[in-house]
Design a protein around this motif. Structure first.
Motif, PDB file in Angstrom:
ATOM      1  N   GLN A  40      38.675  47.178  49.392  1.00  0.00           N
ATOM      2  CA  GLN A  40      39.299  48.327  48.732  1.00  0.00           C
ATOM      3  C   GLN A  40      40.814  48.164  48.831  1.00  0.00           C
ATOM      4  OE1 GLN A  40      36.559  50.769  51.323  1.00  0.00           O
ATOM      5  NE2 GLN A  40      36.774  52.209  49.607  1.00  0.00           N
ATOM      6  N   ALA A  45      38.056  52.653  45.360  1.00  0.00           N
ATOM      7  CA  ALA A  45      36.963  51.827  44.848  1.00  0.00           C
ATOM      8  C   ALA A  45      37.216  50.365  45.175  1.00  0.00           C
ATOM      9  CB  ALA A  45      36.814  52.004  43.341  1.00  0.00           C
ATOM     10  N   ARG A  50      35.220  48.540  40.674  1.00  0.00           N
ATOM     11  CA  ARG A  50      36.136  48.656  39.537  1.00  0.00           C
ATOM     12  C   ARG A  50      35.658  47.780  38.376  1.00  0.00           C
ATOM     13  NH1 ARG A  50      41.574  50.335  41.229  1.00  0.00           N
ATOM     14  NH2 ARG A  50      42.476  48.914  39.712  1.00  0.00           N
ATOM     15  N   SER A  53      32.522  49.286  36.701  1.00  0.00           N
ATOM     16  CA  SER A  53      32.925  50.435  35.892  1.00  0.00           C
ATOM     17  C   SER A  53      33.525  49.978  34.570  1.00  0.00           C
ATOM     18  CB  SER A  53      33.934  51.281  36.669  1.00  0.00           C
ATOM     19  OG  SER A  53      34.385  52.371  35.901  1.00  0.00           O
ATOM     20  N   ARG A  54      34.368  48.937  34.597  1.00  0.00           N
ATOM     21  CA  ARG A  54      34.932  48.397  33.351  1.00  0.00           C
ATOM     22  C   ARG A  54      33.839  47.840  32.463  1.00  0.00           C
ATOM     23  NH1 ARG A  54      38.789  46.173  36.619  1.00  0.00           N
ATOM     24  NH2 ARG A  54      37.742  44.159  36.607  1.00  0.00           N
TER      25      ARG A  54
END
Length: 363
Positions: A40, A45, A50, A53-54
Motif C-alpha cells: 500500500q 489500496a 488499484r 479496479s482499473r
C-alpha cells in the motif's frame, strides 16, 4: 459492461492481471512472502487492488494469474476476481499462454487484456485501453500499448512504430510495430524519444486465437503443444493441472511475452497512449508519482517524516517516525524489522543486494 467503458466491440473483454512476481528492488517492503503488488505505497489500496479496479472499467471479467504461495493474498485483496494459479513461475510468456488457453475454453470469442498488477497508472486509462481492445477485436493483430515518453528514460524498453506504413485499423488508432528495443543507455534513450518511439509498458491485448497461433511457432511452442492436447477444465476456478502441462511448465525456460511472442510475431500493432504511467520498480520511482514536501522529500506508506537541513529524499515505512538530518538524495526504507538506506542513484542495485540475501536465506 460498465457505463464508463470505452470499448465498442461486442466481444467480452477478459482482463488478465499478472501478479506472480516479487518486485525485489522494493526490498525490504517487498519480501519473499509479501510481493510488491500487495504493498500500500500510494494510499489505502494496494497496487493489486488499484489494478483490478482499473481493469473493471473496461472488462467484464478479471482473472489474476499468480503463484500458489500468493493465491490466498490475491483472493483477500481481489475477492471479485477469478484467481488462476500458474503451474510454475516461468516469467510472463508461459503465464499468459496458460491464462489465454484457459480463457479460450472458459469464454467464447473474447478479447484478452493483459495488465501488470504493480504499476502506477494515471487518468485516461479506460479510454486509451478501450481503443486498443477495439483494434485487437477488429484485426488479426497482437496489440501492445506504447506510452508516450515524458523523458529519455533508460530503465524502460521502447517500441518503434513503422511510421511509413498505413494502418487500416479502426480510425487509424494504431501503427504496425517495426521493432522492440531493450533498455538503452542515456544517449540512445534520447534518440529514441526524438524519433517518436514509445515506452513499452507491458500492456497488451489480443484475441485468444491470434495469441495461440503466434505461440505455436514461438520459443514456447512446446508448452503450447501440451496445452493444445490437454483436457483443460471449463472453469477457471479449477486448479487441477494436466500432468503433461505441468511437465511442460517445469521444463520451460523463463521468458517474457515481449521476447517470446511480440518480438517474433509478424502482425503486431502499437496503440499510443498518453496517460501517466510508471512501473514503480525501485524506490527512486516514488518521487515521480508522489507529491513531494517543501524540501523535495516524498513519503510513502505509513510514515511520519521530520527533516533538518535535509532535502530530496524518499522515505517509506509501514508504521514509523523517521528523522533526517543533513542528508539528501537518499532512499530510507523501514519495514518490519528491516531498514534500507541507499542513494537514490543506486536504487536499481537493491536487486543485487536481494540476490545476496536470497543466497543467505535472509530474503
Amino acid at each position: 459492461m460498465s457505463e464508463s467503458t470505452h470499448t465498442e466491440t461486442e466481444r467480452p473483454v477478459v482482463a488478465v492481471v499478472l501478479a506472480g512476481g516479487t518486485g525485489s528492488r522494493l526490498y525490504p517492503a517487498s519480501r519473499a512472502d509479501r510481493p510488491k503488488q500487495f504493498l500500500q505505497l500510494l494510499g489505502e489500496a494496494s497496487l493489486l487492488e488499484r489494478t483490478v479496479s482499473r481493469a473493471r472499467e473496461v472488462a467484464e471479467e478479471v482473472v489474476v494469474v499468480t503463484r500458489e504461495s500468493y493465491a490466498e493474498g490475491v483472493r483477500e485483496r481481489a475477492p471479485d476476481a477469478d484467481v488462476l494459479v500458474e503451474p510454475a513461475g516461468r516469467d510472463t510468456a508461459p503465464a499468459l499462454l496458460y491464462a489465454t488457453a484457459r480463457i479460450d475454453v472458459a469464454y467464447d470469442d473474447c478479447v484478452v487484456l493483459a495488465l501488470p498488477s504493480d504499476h502506477f497508472v494515471g487518468e485516461g486509462f479506460a479510454e486509451a485501453v478501450g481503443r486498443g481492445v477495439n483494434v485487437a477485436a477488429a484485426t488479426d493483430r497482437l496489440v501492445t500499448f506504447g506510452v508516450e515518453p515524458t523523458r529519455p528514460e533508460t530503465g524502460y524498453g521502447y517500441i518503434e512504430p513503422d511510421a511509413d506504413a498505413d494502418a487500416d485499423g479502426p480510425d487509424a488508432d494504431w501503427a504496425p510495430v517495426r521493432s522492440f528495443h531493450e533498455k538503452p543507455d542515456a544517449d540512445t534513450a534520447e534518440s529514441y524519444v526524438a524519433a517518436g518511439h514509445y515506452w513499452n509498458a507491458g500492456l497488451f491485448a489480443w484475441r485468444p486465437e491470434v495469441f495461440l497461433g503466434a505461440a505455436a511457432t514461438s520459443p514456447i511452442s512446446e508448452l503450447y503443444d501440451a496445452l493444445r492436447t490437454a483436457d483443460l477444465p471449463a472453469g477457471l476456478a479449477a486448479d487441477a493441472v494436466d500432468p503433461d502441462v505441468r511437465a511442460a511448465f517445469d521444463s520451460a525456460d523463463p521468458v517474457s511475452v515481449d521476447y517470446a511472442i511480440f518480438e517474433v510475431a509478424d502482425d503486431v500493432a502499437v496503440v499510443p497512449v498518453s496517460f501517466r504511467w510508471d512501473d514503480v520498480g525501485s524506490w527512486d520511482a516514488l518521487e515521480r508519482v508522489v507529491e513531494p514536501d517543501a524540501d523535495g522529500t516524498v513519503a510513502a506508506g505509513d510514515v511520519s517524516v521530520r527533516s533538518l537541513d535535509a532535502a530530496d529524499n524518499v522515505v517509506a515505512a509501514d508504521g514509523a517516525h523517521v528523522s533526517l538530518v543533513g542528508v539528501s538524495g537518499l532512499a530510507v526504507v523501514a519495514w518490519d524489522d528491516r531498514v534500507l538506506v541507499v542513494p537514490k542513484e543506486r536504487a536499481q542495485d537493491v536487486k543485487r543486494l536481494v540476490r545476496d540475501l536470497e543466497d543467505r536465506g535472509e530474503f
